[in-house]
Design a protein around this motif. Structure first.
Motif, PDB file in Angstrom:
ATOM      1  N   PHE A   1       0.745  -1.160   0.033  1.00 52.33           N
ATOM      2  CA  PHE A   1       0.048   0.115   0.028  1.00 52.33           C
ATOM      3  C   PHE A   1       0.821   1.354   0.116  1.00 52.33           C
ATOM      4  N   GLU A   2       0.336   2.285  -0.561  1.00 52.75           N
ATOM      5  CA  GLU A   2       0.777   3.690  -0.674  1.00 52.75           C
ATOM      6  C   GLU A   2      -0.145   4.466  -0.096  1.00 52.75           C
ATOM      7  N   VAL A   3       0.343   5.841   0.358  1.00 54.98           N
ATOM      8  CA  VAL A   3      -0.634   6.771   1.184  1.00 54.98           C
ATOM      9  C   VAL A   3      -1.093   7.729   0.149  1.00 54.98           C
ATOM     10  N   TYR A   4      -2.380   7.701  -0.172  1.00 51.07           N
ATOM     11  CA  TYR A   4      -3.094   8.599  -1.055  1.00 51.07           C
ATOM     12  C   TYR A   4      -3.062  10.110  -0.797  1.00 51.07           C
ATOM     13  N   LEU A   5      -2.595  10.934  -1.341  1.00 54.56           N
ATOM     14  CA  LEU A   5      -2.423  12.293  -1.230  1.00 54.56           C
ATOM     15  C   LEU A   5      -3.237  13.386  -1.849  1.00 54.56           C
ATOM     16  N   GLY A   6      -4.168  12.819  -2.418  1.00 49.88           N
ATOM     17  CA  GLY A   6      -4.880  13.683  -3.231  1.00 49.88           C
ATOM     18  C   GLY A   6      -4.606  14.087  -4.689  1.00 49.88           C
ATOM     19  N   GLY A   7      -5.403  14.568  -5.565  1.00 51.05           N
ATOM     20  CA  GLY A   7      -4.940  14.706  -6.850  1.00 51.05           C
ATOM     21  C   GLY A   7      -4.460  13.678  -7.662  1.00 51.05           C
ATOM     22  N   GLY A   8      -4.456  12.391  -7.339  1.00 49.15           N
ATOM     23  CA  GLY A   8      -3.857  11.274  -8.062  1.00 49.15           C
ATOM     24  C   GLY A   8      -2.512  10.936  -7.617  1.00 49.15           C
ATOM     25  N   LYS A   9      -2.245  11.625  -6.593  1.00 50.69           N
ATOM     26  CA  LYS A   9      -0.644  11.323  -6.154  1.00 50.69           C
ATOM     27  C   LYS A   9      -0.621  10.577  -4.854  1.00 50.69           C
ATOM     28  N   THR A  10       0.383   9.609  -4.811  1.00 55.64           N
ATOM     29  CA  THR A  10       0.517   8.845  -3.679  1.00 55.64           C
ATOM     30  C   THR A  10       2.155   8.856  -3.057  1.00 55.64           C
ATOM     31  N   MET A  11       2.353   8.451  -1.936  1.00 60.14           N
ATOM     32  CA  MET A  11       3.510   8.405  -1.455  1.00 60.14           C
ATOM     33  C   MET A  11       3.923   7.041  -0.683  1.00 60.14           C
ATOM     34  N   ALA A  12       4.974   6.450  -0.596  1.00 62.64           N
ATOM     35  CA  ALA A  12       5.379   5.076   0.216  1.00 62.64           C
ATOM     36  C   ALA A  12       5.017   5.488   1.829  1.00 62.64           C
ATOM     37  N   VAL A  13       4.536   4.511   2.357  1.00 60.53           N
ATOM     38  CA  VAL A  13       4.111   4.581   3.737  1.00 60.53           C
ATOM     39  C   VAL A  13       5.297   5.233   4.557  1.00 60.53           C
ATOM     40  N   ASP A  14       6.182   4.481   4.586  1.00 53.44           N
ATOM     41  CA  ASP A  14       7.348   4.984   5.444  1.00 53.44           C
ATOM     42  C   ASP A  14       8.077   6.427   5.116  1.00 53.44           C
ATOM     43  N   ALA A  15       7.766   6.622   4.136  1.00 53.35           N
ATOM     44  CA  ALA A  15       8.329   8.169   3.907  1.00 53.35           C
ATOM     45  C   ALA A  15       7.217   9.310   4.106  1.00 53.35           C
ATOM     46  N   TRP A  16       5.812   8.763   4.126  1.00 55.17           N
ATOM     47  CA  TRP A  16       4.847   9.573   4.464  1.00 55.17           C
ATOM     48  C   TRP A  16       5.128   9.884   6.037  1.00 55.17           C
ATOM     49  N   LEU A  17       5.261   8.630   6.652  1.00 57.89           N
ATOM     50  CA  LEU A  17       5.226   8.799   8.323  1.00 57.89           C
ATOM     51  C   LEU A  17       6.301   9.602   8.432  1.00 57.89           C
ATOM     52  N   LYS A  18       7.549   9.451   7.915  1.00 57.74           N
ATOM     53  CA  LYS A  18       8.687  10.724   8.118  1.00 57.74           C
ATOM     54  C   LYS A  18       8.078  11.881   8.142  1.00 57.74           C
ATOM     55  N   GLU A  19       7.471  12.229   7.202  1.00 59.32           N
ATOM     56  CA  GLU A  19       6.971  13.665   6.894  1.00 59.32           C
ATOM     57  C   GLU A  19       5.732  13.970   7.914  1.00 59.32           C
ATOM     58  N   ASN A  20       4.979  13.073   8.373  1.00 59.08           N
ATOM     59  CA  ASN A  20       3.980  13.108   9.165  1.00 59.08           C
ATOM     60  C   ASN A  20       3.986  12.205  10.431  1.00 59.08           C
ATOM     61  N   PRO A  21       4.836  12.706  11.382  1.00 54.91           N
ATOM     62  CA  PRO A  21       5.297  11.572  12.468  1.00 54.91           C
ATOM     63  C   PRO A  21       4.103  11.151  13.370  1.00 54.91           C
ATOM     64  N   HIS A  22       3.741   9.854  13.537  1.00 51.54           N
ATOM     65  CA  HIS A  22       2.921   9.290  14.432  1.00 51.54           C
ATOM     66  C   HIS A  22       3.635   8.844  15.413  1.00 51.54           C
ATOM     67  N   PRO A  23       3.994   9.305  16.795  1.00 53.23           N
ATOM     68  CA  PRO A  23       4.629   8.869  17.552  1.00 53.23           C
ATOM     69  C   PRO A  23       3.971   7.558  18.188  1.00 53.23           C
ATOM     70  N   THR A  24       2.591   7.488  18.342  1.00 51.62           N
ATOM     71  CA  THR A  24       2.015   6.258  18.705  1.00 51.62           C
ATOM     72  C   THR A  24       2.067   5.212  18.008  1.00 51.62           C
ATOM     73  N   TYR A  25       2.369   5.148  16.683  1.00 54.39           N
ATOM     74  CA  TYR A  25       2.315   4.069  15.697  1.00 54.39           C
ATOM     75  C   TYR A  25       3.614   3.381  15.890  1.00 54.39           C
ATOM     76  N   VAL A  26       3.393   2.089  15.512  1.00 57.57           N
ATOM     77  CA  VAL A  26       4.803   1.318  15.768  1.00 57.57           C
ATOM     78  C   VAL A  26       4.738   0.268  14.465  1.00 57.57           C
ATOM     79  N   ALA A  27       6.227   0.194  13.654  1.00 62.31           N
ATOM     80  CA  ALA A  27       6.035  -0.844  12.835  1.00 62.31           C
ATOM     81  C   ALA A  27       5.084  -0.937  11.876  1.00 62.31           C
ATOM     82  N   VAL A  28       4.703   0.324  11.337  1.00 61.29           N
ATOM     83  CA  VAL A  28       3.488   0.247  10.200  1.00 61.29           C
ATOM     84  C   VAL A  28       4.139  -0.296   9.128  1.00 61.29           C
TER      85      VAL A  28
END
Ligand SMILES: [Zn+2]
Length: 577
Positions: free
Chosen positions: A439-466
């Motif tokens: 899976f990749e993260v849908y960003l809108g406008g037809g664009k996506t980003m790899a999950v790990d890269a997205w989480l680096k830009e949008n930190p989720h401190p309570t998530y683990v090994a996503v």
């Protein structure tokens, strides 16, 4: 007690009457609380006592911190006894601190993973409910988007969950090397390859599951009353196994005992999941473990037996209201999918063969799956879609992703769902028989980003090994069963219940997210013949850098095969110089 109990049982049976399960249940009720699962070939030994015996204690819905704290505070003397501990110290037990659930952190996917050693994308059970494209089948071992006890009862009467998994169980894998192995399984949903399934009385079973359904349709029971129903279920399970131990039957080499009441109670308790689980574990579960320990000691079957404790997932408190439950009643996702031009499959187990649905939803607390047909092949109203074909990426998958994304930002189609989603996950679809892309993260406008890269830009401190766990869920041969879109609600990323959403009816607690609260599991390995440190060194090596719950199978196989050399009973230790 007679009245409410009578009502519950009637409700359960009424629910069941529509399906073929009824005769099987009656049959079980008259033949007792057991199912013999396999015969022994003539001349085979009754068991295989040369290898180390194992007691596996499986708990539903119990997080690591809760269980470890209770044990260290000395509040679970019954379990402590099984672990060879006393007053909060455990010289013969390793308490692993890294074990994580699979994704989703939910019962059915988690137990199949735990008891097979394979992740959901390989065994194919991707949730409590999910869609199987190639069979056009809505699999629902524990329905979430609608209420029915029949499928859950069928787990015990018809091996419903075992039949959904396409890989061998830990018991089948043990038996390959050890054909005389004798396995008893108490109340667990997975038991293929075991010799005997032991169950609480059928009436108790029906009333407990009916009570869970009752709660979902909001006929409130007070905490005390619902705790009593689940207590009967867990008590029934323990009493069945104790009765069999006392019959002086041949002792099982592997005994799995599963107690689900903690989870069932945590979902519905008004006191919230943390207090609910502490109370239930201390007051209900622990005394039952104490009785089990005594019965095993009577048979001299505890000393020298490996005792392993595990769980499937944790819990996260949610608001019991219409704003936060993205439930079947509100049909939020239907509006969005209809607006995007799809014909939405209703929330039920079975629909007519020629139902022309082109979108399917499966719910599971923090996560929901959306499956899409290639609608170019079924464009006209009554056309039946070919679900064996994958959907098209731009015209089907991204069109729907954009609908959810746009609504999440603006709320212009379904106001209640504005701001409810943390991540909308998509990937380019592959045919069902092929290995699926991550899976990749849908960003809108037809664009996506790899999950790990997205989480680096949008930190989720309570998530683990996503990233790693999403690949386990979605990036292998059965990965398409996690949906063409995976919707992850804001839930495990939020500090307080009033910011959390969930795909289910009204509850006080749910799970399913990649948060630590939903994912961090207890994992204890103990033996009176070994010291904590040597057990720990071996267990941690097995867990390695992927300490996910499928490693439970590796640990159980290793223990059985003597990975830690057995000492001779009576302390004539063979491993001390
Ligand atoms: Zn649960």
């Amino acid at each position: 007690m007679g009245t409410s109990r009578g009502v519950l049982v009637t409700l359960a049976l009424a629910g069941l009457c529509a399906c073929a399960a009824v005769p099987r249940i009656v049959e079980l009720a008259t033949t007792g609380d057991h199912r013999a699962l396999r015969g022994r070939p003539a001349g085979a030994r009754p068991s295989s006592p040369d290898k180390p015996p194992i007691l596996y204690l499986a708990l539903d819905g119990v997080g690591r911190d809760t269980l470890y704290a209770l044990l260290r505070e000395g509040k679970m003397p019954g379990l402590a006894k099984l672990l060879g501990g006393d007053h909060g110290t455990f010289p013969h037990a390793h308490f692993a601190e890294r074990m994580l659930s699979t994704l989703p952190s939910s019962t059915m996917a988690a137990w199949v993973t735990t008891m097979s050693g394979k992740p959901p994308s390989e065994h194919g059970v991707t949730g409590n409910e999910y869609f199987v494209r190639e069979g056009r089948l809505f699999a629902c071992p524990a329905p979430v988007s609608f209420s029915s006890v029949a499928p859950t009862i069928a787990i015990y009467t018809e091996s419903y969950l075992d039949n959904l998994s396409s890989v061998p169980t830990v018991y089948e894998r043990m038996r390959e090397k050890d054909p005389d192995l004798l396995v008893w399984v108490v109340m667990h949903e997975i038991y293929r390859g075991a010799d005997k399934l032991l169950l609480a009385r059928k009436t108790v079973l029906a009333s407990a599951f009916a009570s869970a359904v009752e709660k979902a349709v909001e006929k409130h029971l007070a905490d005390k009353e619902s705790m009593r129903v689940y207590k009967e279920l867990d008590e029934g399970a323990i009493e069945t196994v104790i009765a069999d131990l006392r019959k002086k039957e041949v002792m099982p080499d592997v005994l799995t005992v599963y107690l689900s009441g903690t989870d069932l109670y945590a979902h519905v308790a008004e006191e919230g999941p943390d207090q609910a689980r502490r109370t239930y574990l201390e007051k209900i579960v622990d005394p039952l473990y104490g009785r089990l320990a005594a019965a095993l000691e009577e048979r001299e079957a505890l000393a020298g037996r490996w005792v392993v404790v595990g769980a499937d997932h944790g819990h996260t408190g949610v608001m019991h209201d219409d704003t936060h439950a993205l439930s079947k009643e509100n049909e939020d996702s239907r509006a969005l999918l209809s607006r995007a031009g799809f014909r939405v499959r209703p929330f039920k187990e079975k629909v007519l063969k020629d139902d022309p649905f082109s979108a399917v939803r499966a719910y599971g607390g923090a996560m929901a799956y959306v499956y899409l047909a290639d609608r170019s092949g079924c464009a006209v109203d009554k056309d039946v879609c070919d679900w064996k074909k994958p959907p098209r990426y731009e015209e089907d998958v991204l069109a729907v992703a954009e609908a959810f994304h746009h609504n999440d930002q603006h709320g212009d189609v379904v106001a209640r769902m504005q701001g409810a989603l943390d991540m909308i996950l998509v990937r380019r679809p592959r045919p069902y028989a092929e290995v699926d892309l991550p899976f990749e993260v849908y960003l809108g406008g037809g664009k996506t980003m790899a999950v790990d890269a997205w989480l680096k830009e949008n930190p989720h401190p309570t998530y683990v090994a996503v990233g790693a766990r999403l690949r386990d869920l979605a990036a292998d041969v059965h990965g398409e069963r996690a949906g063409d879109l995976l919707l992850l609600a804001h839930n495990g990323d939020r500090d307080a219940p009033d910011g959390r959403y969930y795909f289910a009816g009204l509850y006080h607690s749910w799970h399913g997210s990649p948060s630590k609260g939903d994912s961090e599991l207890p994992f204890i390995v103990a033996s009176s013949e070994h010291a904590s440190a040597s057990i720990g060194a071996w267990v941690e090596r097995v867990l390695g850098d992927r300490p996910f719950q499928q490693k439970t199978t590796d640990v159980l196989l290793g223990l059985r095969e003597g990975a830690l050399p057995r000492r001779i009973p009576g302390n004539r230790s063979s491993s001390t110089p």
